[in-house]
Design an enzyme around this catalytic site. Structure first.
Site, PDB file in Angstrom:
ATOM      1  CD  GLU A  94     -17.916   2.758 -24.841  1.00  0.00           C
ATOM      2  OE1 GLU A  94     -18.036   3.272 -25.951  1.00  0.00           O
ATOM      3  OE2 GLU A  94     -16.843   2.311 -24.405  1.00  0.00           O
ATOM      4  CD  GLU A 117      -1.452   3.962   3.734  1.00  0.00           C
ATOM      5  OE1 GLU A 117      -2.548   4.040   4.296  1.00  0.00           O
ATOM      6  OE2 GLU A 117      -1.241   3.239   2.728  1.00  0.00           O
ATOM      7  CB  ALA A 128     -20.533   9.702 -29.189  1.00  0.00           C
ATOM      8  CB  CYS A 149      -5.646  -1.065   5.399  1.00  0.00           C
ATOM      9  SG  CYS A 149      -3.978  -1.712   5.384  1.00  0.00           S
ATOM     10  CG  HIS A 160      -2.004  -1.052   1.116  1.00  0.00           C
ATOM     11  ND1 HIS A 160      -2.998  -1.178   2.049  1.00  0.00           N
ATOM     12  CD2 HIS A 160      -2.242  -2.008   0.179  1.00  0.00           C
ATOM     13  CE1 HIS A 160      -3.814  -2.167   1.702  1.00  0.00           C
ATOM     14  NE2 HIS A 160      -3.355  -2.697   0.573  1.00  0.00           N
TER      15      HIS A 160
END
Length: 360
Positions: free
Chosen positions: A291, A54, A156, A77, A52
């Site tokens: 889509e 960190e 679109a 976590c 992770h």
């Protein structure tokens, strides 16, 4: 809220975005370690199963972390998964202050790491740019709170909302730049979903730029042509939903099972809410990019499943009784109209893109 905290939390956002679309089912996380107002180390989560953010930042540090401040866009976590709990490593590192943009909605964490850090006399600041942090991980937050995938609708169309002429022509309404942009969007999500008519009429491959997402086909009568690109190029990431009435098509089913995973549902099970539940529960698909076509998109809106939209507009008008972008039943009254919030408008050469979120 300190200005320097805002500055360094924004750095964690930039780091986290580097792997957008590639860490599912995990959240996007970036981490920065600061000492004497200087960044001494940083990290970001690259892929599920890898360290992770960190831990990466702690391991990369080339100087003592005693007295340092850790900035992270999501609460560290608390639990064992594919990697050990980050909170324990932070405590052992000597870091004395942790700035967290937002609490982790995962029930296994959800404030427990913050509490543990404070119990070990580590100062914790929570909520710096909280809304931006939750928007960054909008997919993860939806997954944790609703146990459902995050659903995005992409269209679109012309200015008057048309996607095909009366003779069925649809290639191409928008510019090449818009189409490239749309392919890049596929990289952000786990799966691309279309109805069977889109496969028959357009024969798309549904690939991204940097990755090959899951392809989900809604095909009640199993009409998909065996010579379709999406069948020929299947890479163990093709999923088809159909109804039990197609069981008589034994030869076709046999062929397709070599290329795709088939979910054969009873007619009463065949609704989009149930389909996306199956995708989340059985296939671990956390986000879906829808889509088309017109009918499929309309059904997603009818069933109130859409979280976010990307509408590409070309400066063209088609007119007449041509195919509209959003079919389905539609709304009966203005009180029930679907509203979009947090609009963003982007210019793409001659086209423009409107993105936003469905008001729940």
């Amino acid at each position: 809220m300190r200005e320097q905290d805002i500055f360094f939390i924004k750095k964690t956002f930039s780091l986290a975005r580097k792997t957008e679309g590639f860490v599912s089912p995990n959240p996007l996380v970036g981490a920065v370690i600061v000492k004497n107002n200087r960044i001494i180390s940083s990290g970001f989560h690259k892929k599920a199963g890898l360290p992770h953010a960190e831990i990466e930042a702690i391991k990369k540090a080339k100087t003592s972390l005693k007295g340092a401040t850790l900035y992270v866009n999501l609460e560290p976590c608390f639990h064992w998964g594919k990697t050990p709990p980050c909170v324990d490593e932070i405590i052992k590192s000597g870091i004395k202050r942790v700035v967290v943009a937002t609490q982790d909605p995962n029930p296994k964490v959800n404030g427990r790491s913050i509490k543990k850090l404070r119990q070990h006399n580590i100062e914790v600041e929570v909520g710096v740019l909280k809304e931006e942090a939750q928007r960054l991980n909008e997919i993860f937050f939806k997954n944790m709170k609703k146990k459902l995938p995050f659903v995005v609708a992409k269209v679109a169309q012309t200015l008057d909302g048309k996607i095909a002429t009366k003779k069925g022509e649809s290639k191409w309404i928008t510019t090449k730049l818009s189409r490239i942009y749309a392919r890049k969007l596929r990289d952000k999500y786990d799966a691309v979903c279309v109805g069977i008519n889109t496969i028959i009429l357009d024969n798309p491959s549904l690939e991204g730029i940097r990755k090959s997402p899951y392809k989900i086909i809604i095909d009640p009568q199993l009409k998909i042509p065996l010579e379709a690109k999406i069948i020929k190029k299947a890479k163990n990431n093709l999923i088809i939903f159909c109804q039990k009435e197609i069981l008589k098509k034994k030869q076709k089913i046999s062929h397709l099972k070599k290329k795709a995973k088939l979910f054969i549902l009873n007619s009463y099970e065949f609704n989009l809410k149930n389909i996306i539940k199956i995708l989340y529960r059985e296939e671990n698909i956390c986000s879906i990019f829808v889509e088309g076509g017109s009918y499929t998109l309309g059904k997603f809106f009818d069933e109130k499943l859409v979280d976010k939209i990307y509408f590409f507009y070309a400066p063209k008008i088609m007119g007449g009784k041509t195919l509209t972008s959003i079919g389905g039943e539609g709304v009966g009254t203005l009180k029930k109209i679907i509203q979009v919030k947090d609009l963003k408008i982007t210019r793409l050469n001659r086209d423009f893109l409107i993105s936003g979120y469905i008001k729940q």
